[in-house]
Design a protein around this motif. Structure first.
Motif, PDB file in Angstrom:
ATOM      1  N   GLU A  47     -12.524  -7.232   9.296  1.00 22.50           N
ATOM      2  CA  GLU A  47     -13.755  -6.493   9.597  1.00 22.50           C
ATOM      3  C   GLU A  47     -14.318  -5.785   8.370  1.00 22.50           C
ATOM      4  O   GLU A  47     -15.532  -5.723   8.186  1.00 22.50           O
ATOM      5  N   THR A  48     -13.445  -5.230   7.529  1.00 25.73           N
ATOM      6  CA  THR A  48     -13.891  -4.412   6.400  1.00 25.73           C
ATOM      7  C   THR A  48     -13.795  -5.126   5.054  1.00 25.73           C
ATOM      8  O   THR A  48     -14.145  -4.546   4.030  1.00 25.73           O
ATOM      9  N   HIS A  49     -13.304  -6.379   5.066  1.00 24.11           N
ATOM     10  CA  HIS A  49     -13.083  -7.142   3.834  1.00 24.11           C
ATOM     11  C   HIS A  49     -12.119  -6.416   2.903  1.00 24.11           C
ATOM     12  O   HIS A  49     -12.249  -6.486   1.674  1.00 24.11           O
ATOM     13  N   ALA A  50     -11.177  -5.706   3.499  1.00 24.25           N
ATOM     14  CA  ALA A  50     -10.190  -4.930   2.742  1.00 24.25           C
ATOM     15  C   ALA A  50      -8.997  -5.794   2.367  1.00 24.25           C
ATOM     16  O   ALA A  50      -8.795  -6.877   2.928  1.00 24.25           O
ATOM     17  N   ILE A  51      -8.226  -5.296   1.431  1.00 24.90           N
ATOM     18  CA  ILE A  51      -6.920  -5.890   1.175  1.00 24.90           C
ATOM     19  C   ILE A  51      -5.884  -4.995   1.842  1.00 24.90           C
ATOM     20  O   ILE A  51      -6.109  -3.786   2.002  1.00 24.90           O
ATOM     21  N   ALA A  52      -4.787  -5.586   2.253  1.00 24.24           N
ATOM     22  CA  ALA A  52      -3.694  -4.819   2.852  1.00 24.24           C
ATOM     23  C   ALA A  52      -2.460  -4.993   1.974  1.00 24.24           C
ATOM     24  O   ALA A  52      -2.134  -6.100   1.563  1.00 24.24           O
ATOM     25  N   VAL A  53      -1.812  -3.872   1.689  1.00 22.16           N
ATOM     26  CA  VAL A  53      -0.629  -3.872   0.845  1.00 22.16           C
ATOM     27  C   VAL A  53       0.491  -3.153   1.580  1.00 22.16           C
ATOM     28  O   VAL A  53       0.298  -2.043   2.072  1.00 22.16           O
ATOM     29  N   ARG A  54       1.654  -3.791   1.646  1.00 22.57           N
ATOM     30  CA  ARG A  54       2.800  -3.165   2.287  1.00 22.57           C
ATOM     31  C   ARG A  54       3.335  -2.071   1.381  1.00 22.57           C
ATOM     32  O   ARG A  54       3.547  -2.277   0.187  1.00 22.57           O
ATOM     33  N   CYS A  55       3.548  -0.874   1.954  1.00 22.73           N
ATOM     34  CA  CYS A  55       4.055   0.248   1.168  1.00 22.73           C
ATOM     35  C   CYS A  55       4.697   1.280   2.075  1.00 22.73           C
ATOM     36  O   CYS A  55       4.090   1.727   3.045  1.00 22.73           O
ATOM     37  N   ASP A  56       5.920   1.658   1.753  1.00 23.86           N
ATOM     38  CA  ASP A  56       6.562   2.827   2.365  1.00 23.86           C
ATOM     39  C   ASP A  56       6.312   3.968   1.394  1.00 23.86           C
ATOM     40  O   ASP A  56       6.904   4.021   0.310  1.00 23.86           O
ATOM     41  N   ALA A  57       5.415   4.861   1.751  1.00 25.29           N
ATOM     42  CA  ALA A  57       4.969   5.919   0.845  1.00 25.29           C
ATOM     43  C   ALA A  57       6.072   6.899   0.473  1.00 25.29           C
ATOM     44  O   ALA A  57       5.901   7.682  -0.466  1.00 25.29           O
ATOM     45  N   SER A  58       7.194   6.869   1.161  1.00 28.13           N
ATOM     46  CA  SER A  58       8.285   7.773   0.816  1.00 28.13           C
ATOM     47  C   SER A  58       9.176   7.203  -0.295  1.00 28.13           C
ATOM     48  O   SER A  58      10.116   7.860  -0.723  1.00 28.13           O
ATOM     49  N   GLN A  59       8.856   6.011  -0.753  1.00 27.18           N
ATOM     50  CA  GLN A  59       9.651   5.347  -1.794  1.00 27.18           C
ATOM     51  C   GLN A  59       8.849   5.278  -3.103  1.00 27.18           C
ATOM     52  O   GLN A  59       7.829   4.583  -3.172  1.00 27.18           O
ATOM     53  N   PRO A  60       9.298   5.986  -4.143  1.00 21.16           N
ATOM     54  CA  PRO A  60       8.546   6.014  -5.409  1.00 21.16           C
ATOM     55  C   PRO A  60       8.218   4.637  -5.968  1.00 21.16           C
ATOM     56  O   PRO A  60       7.093   4.411  -6.435  1.00 21.16           O
ATOM     57  N   SER A  61       9.146   3.690  -5.919  1.00 22.47           N
ATOM     58  CA  SER A  61       8.885   2.360  -6.482  1.00 22.47           C
ATOM     59  C   SER A  61       7.801   1.628  -5.696  1.00 22.47           C
ATOM     60  O   SER A  61       7.004   0.880  -6.275  1.00 22.47           O
TER      61      SER A  61
END
Length: 188
Positions: A47-61
């Protein structure tokens, strides 16, 4: 021709973050969505022409990898919105420390990691906006009212929150209007 502005939404889902993604796309921005489970974002990315990236924000790497991916695709984000939160509710007398710590890692520590990564890049470029959002819904009650005003909730209690819709400069403005006026909560 100038390149469109980029918005990165961390903790993307079906609520506030989805509404913001639609708003930013309508405003002509490039949108990047980050979540632990990107499968739930399929419709929104279309719908938004966005990209999706997997990320656990609690993990610095994983946060570092997220910003590297967004920068490779769109450049340094102009706007970063942190909506991720670890949810854990319990009466104070029955809190399990490990569950609370896990929720705080996402809610507070993740907010710090994302804000730090964004600020580093935005400072180098000389501009940018960072917004940290939080839940404002009150639920439940606690038997220890002198200590807390409800059940212990982790949503944004350890991080800065943006829960109001107005400001001194634009008292009746919504978040949409505040973005249009570029009134920044964190100015770089």
């Amino acid at each position: 021709m100038t390149q469109p502005e980029t918005a990165l939404i961390v903790g993307a889902g079906t609520g506030l973050s989805a509404s913001l993604a639609r708003l930013f796309a309508e405003e002509g921005m490039q949108v990047a969505l980050a979540a632990r489970n990107v499968d739930k974002l399929d419709e929104l990315t279309l719908e938004t022409h966005a990209i999706a990236v997997r990320c656990d924000a609690s993990q610095p790497s994983e946060v570092a990898a997220l910003f590297d991916e967004v920068e490779r695709t769109f450049g340094v984000p102009d706007l970063v919105v942190y909506t991720a939160s670890g949810r854990y509710r319990a009466p104070i007398e029955s809190i399990e420390a490990e569950q609370l710590e896990s929720a705080l890692r996402v809610t507070a520590f993740g907010g710090f990691l994302v804000s730090q990564a964004a600020a580093f890049r935005m400072l180098a470029r000389g501009r940018g906006t960072i917004l940290l959002t939080g839940a404002s819904k009150r639920e439940g009650t606690c038997r220890l009212d002198a200590i807390c005003d409800g059940q212990i909730r982790t949503e944004r209690h350890g991080a800065v929150s943006c829960q109001g819709t107005g400001s001194a400069k634009h008292p009746r403005c919504s978040l949409r209007d505040r973005w249009r006026h570029r009134e920044q909560l964190v100015t770089i």
